[in-house]
Design an enzyme around this catalytic site. Structure first.
Site, PDB file in Angstrom:
ATOM      1  N   LYS A 294      -5.909  -6.857   3.353  1.00 11.34           N
ATOM      2  CA  LYS A 294      -5.554  -6.408   1.999  1.00 11.34           C
ATOM      3  C   LYS A 294      -4.057  -6.188   1.867  1.00 11.34           C
ATOM      4  O   LYS A 294      -3.413  -5.618   2.735  1.00 11.34           O
ATOM      5  CB  LYS A 294      -6.287  -5.098   1.703  1.00 11.34           C
ATOM      6  CG  LYS A 294      -6.101  -4.583   0.305  1.00 11.34           C
ATOM      7  CD  LYS A 294      -7.426  -4.148  -0.282  1.00 11.34           C
ATOM      8  CE  LYS A 294      -7.297  -3.704  -1.710  1.00 11.34           C
ATOM      9  NZ  LYS A 294      -7.110  -4.782  -2.649  1.00 11.34           N
TER      10      LYS A 294
ATOM     11  N   GLY B 284      -1.438  -1.593   8.009  1.00  8.93           N
ATOM     12  CA  GLY B 284      -1.445  -2.634   9.037  1.00  8.93           C
ATOM     13  C   GLY B 284      -1.027  -3.991   8.505  1.00  8.93           C
ATOM     14  O   GLY B 284      -0.295  -4.728   9.154  1.00  8.93           O
ATOM     15  N   CYS B 285      -1.480  -4.306   7.309  1.00 11.04           N
ATOM     16  CA  CYS B 285      -1.153  -5.603   6.704  1.00 11.04           C
ATOM     17  C   CYS B 285       0.327  -5.681   6.341  1.00 11.04           C
ATOM     18  O   CYS B 285       0.948  -6.732   6.482  1.00 11.04           O
ATOM     19  CB  CYS B 285      -2.039  -5.845   5.489  1.00 11.04           C
ATOM     20  SG  CYS B 285      -3.794  -5.908   5.921  1.00 11.04           S
ATOM     21  N   THR B 286       0.874  -4.571   5.885  1.00 12.97           N
ATOM     22  CA  THR B 286       2.308  -4.521   5.575  1.00 12.97           C
ATOM     23  C   THR B 286       3.122  -4.711   6.842  1.00 12.97           C
ATOM     24  O   THR B 286       4.061  -5.517   6.887  1.00 12.97           O
ATOM     25  CB  THR B 286       2.667  -3.197   4.885  1.00 12.97           C
ATOM     26  OG1 THR B 286       1.929  -3.099   3.667  1.00 12.97           O
ATOM     27  CG2 THR B 286       4.154  -3.108   4.598  1.00 12.97           C
TER      28      THR B 286
ATOM     29  N   ALA C 274       2.973  -8.374   8.006  1.00  9.51           N
ATOM     30  CA  ALA C 274       3.797  -9.241   7.153  1.00  9.51           C
ATOM     31  C   ALA C 274       5.287  -9.000   7.402  1.00  9.51           C
ATOM     32  O   ALA C 274       6.085  -9.940   7.417  1.00  9.51           O
ATOM     33  CB  ALA C 274       3.452  -9.016   5.688  1.00  9.51           C
TER      34      ALA C 274
END
Length: 161
Positions: free
Chosen positions: A36, A41-43, A46
């Site tokens: 998401k 974690g996704c930030t 990326a």
């Protein structure tokens, strides 16, 4: 997906419209799936790929991140964190299914379906060279870059371009 398999023939999208994943064939590519936009974690993942983007580019490797978030969400996420990774939308889930990353997850005893954090490395012919499943973010982008630069286990010194 197994090593040696071709990149799936599915279409995803971005703000400009439909993007066939097979359009990545012709150069090496890293395709990573994340759950998401704008979550911790996704930030971090990326941002790690963004920090290494110049090295991936210098080696001729495209970076593509995929989630089920829509293109508007991706654009907002990229702008907020100054991301230099191409983010594509798999709203219908065709890519998630083709790559086998749409899986049952569990949090606090609750079961639900979601995207397994995973990364795939394809060579210039669009063949899977390496995959990482159930990715832990710290150090992952660096490990992917190191593998991509050496050509993975497809052969010692296999050229990246």
């Amino acid at each position: 997906m197994n090593k040696g398999d071709p990149i799936p023939d599915v279409t995803v999208g971005d703000a400009n419209g439909a993007v066939p994943l097979r359009s990545l064939v012709g150069g090496w590519a890293v395709v990573y799936f994340y759950p998401k936009d704008d979550t911790s974690g996704c930030t971090r993942e990326a941002q790690d790929f963004t920090a290494l983007a110049p090295e991936f580019e210098a080696a001729g490797i495209q970076l593509v991140g995929l989630s089920k978030d829509d293109a508007a969400s991706h654009d907002k996420f990229a702008a907020k964190h100054d991301l230099r990774v191409r983010l594509l939308s798999d709203e219908g889930g065709a890519a998630c299914e083709a790559f086998g990353v749409w899986t049952e997850k569990s949090m606090y005893g609750r079961r639900y379906m979601g995207i397994e954090r995973a990364t795939f490395l394809f060579d210039a012919q669009g063949l899977l060279i390496e995959e990482w499943r159930k990715v832990k973010v710290p150090g992952h982008a660096q490990a992917v870059l190191a593998t991509a630069k050496t050509g993975g286990d497809a052969g010692p010194g296999r050229p990246v371009r």
